[in-house]
Motif scaffolding. Sequence first.
Motif, mmCIF file in Angstrom:
data_model
loop_
_atom_site.group_PDB
_atom_site.id
_atom_site.type_symbol
_atom_site.label_atom_id
_atom_site.label_comp_id
_atom_site.label_asym_id
_atom_site.label_seq_id
_atom_site.Cartn_x
_atom_site.Cartn_y
_atom_site.Cartn_z
ATOM 1 N N VAL A 64 -5.311 5.137 4.314
ATOM 2 C CA VAL A 64 -5.548 6.526 4.673
ATOM 3 C C VAL A 64 -5.518 6.602 6.193
ATOM 4 N N LEU A 65 -4.751 7.565 6.727
ATOM 5 C CA LEU A 65 -4.594 7.722 8.170
ATOM 6 C C LEU A 65 -5.065 9.097 8.603
ATOM 7 N N LEU A 75 -5.115 7.211 16.269
ATOM 8 C CA LEU A 75 -4.965 6.794 14.880
ATOM 9 C C LEU A 75 -6.236 6.120 14.381
ATOM 10 N N ARG A 76 -6.726 6.551 13.212
ATOM 11 C CA ARG A 76 -7.811 5.876 12.491
ATOM 12 C C ARG A 76 -7.272 5.570 11.105
ATOM 13 N N ILE A 77 -7.572 4.399 10.600
ATOM 14 C CA ILE A 77 -7.108 4.040 9.263
ATOM 15 C C ILE A 77 -8.235 3.413 8.455
ATOM 16 N N HIS A 93 0.818 -1.209 0.000
ATOM 17 C CA HIS A 93 0.000 0.000 0.000
ATOM 18 C C HIS A 93 0.849 1.256 0.000
ATOM 19 N N LEU A 94 0.226 2.355 -0.389
ATOM 20 C CA LEU A 94 0.761 3.699 -0.219
ATOM 21 C C LEU A 94 -0.074 4.340 0.881
ATOM 22 N N ALA A 95 0.566 5.002 1.827
ATOM 23 C CA ALA A 95 -0.170 5.595 2.943
ATOM 24 C C ALA A 95 -0.319 7.100 2.743
ATOM 25 N N LEU A 96 -1.533 7.588 2.922
ATOM 26 C CA LEU A 96 -1.863 9.000 2.787
ATOM 27 C C LEU A 96 -2.409 9.508 4.113
ATOM 28 N N ARG A 97 -2.094 10.750 4.455
ATOM 29 C CA ARG A 97 -2.597 11.342 5.695
ATOM 30 C C ARG A 97 -3.723 12.309 5.355
ATOM 31 N N VAL A 98 -4.801 12.269 6.128
ATOM 32 C CA VAL A 98 -5.906 13.220 5.984
ATOM 33 C C VAL A 98 -6.180 13.875 7.337
ATOM 34 N N ALA A 99 -6.744 15.070 7.286
ATOM 35 C CA ALA A 99 -7.094 15.775 8.516
ATOM 36 C C ALA A 99 -8.424 15.288 9.081
ATOM 37 N N PRO A 159 -13.268 2.691 8.095
ATOM 38 C CA PRO A 159 -12.237 3.143 9.028
ATOM 39 C C PRO A 159 -12.342 2.430 10.372
ATOM 40 N N PHE A 160 -11.170 2.243 10.981
ATOM 41 C CA PHE A 160 -11.125 1.628 12.300
ATOM 42 C C PHE A 160 -9.910 2.149 13.053
#
Length: 157
Positions: free
Chosen positions: A149-150, A134-136, A79-85, A105-106
């Motif tokens: 997505v984090l 943390l939620r992903i 995977h590629l990990a992306l951060r969101v607000a 999400p969890f």
Amino acid sequence: MEFKMELTLQHAGIYCRDIDESIAFYEDVLGCKLLFRSDAMEGDKPLKMAWMKGMGTALELLECEDKTTCNKACECLNHLALRVANMDEFVAFLGEKGIAIEAGPFDPPLEFDRPLGSDNDDLFTVYGDAGTQLRIMFFRGPGGERFEVLQDNIKPL
């Protein structure tokens, strides 16, 4: 003699099944910008390339004439990990785009609930006294590429 070097990410190469579909996805969903396209060869087979800019790096989209290359790539890239607000807003945005959520999400179990030692505090420095939050969630791009997505309270690198 010890040799130390600092490595930084220059770009990520991502195989795709349909380069036009992937360009549209990366522009429309992930907010990337198409820099240029080119045709090349991978060995003796034609290769379509598109360079995108976004998410703090360059992305090289690759469409091979031989689709078994793409299938093999999907077996090794996790995977590629992306951060969101705001996770809920991003999940709603994906829904508007017709993109299915694969998982989440969890809130995953965490092995660290406080800042790491000072020699690694550039990696996981937690903002606030509540410890790591943390939620992903996961979804797939049009070429089968997987995105995590984090939403977190961890200091960006």
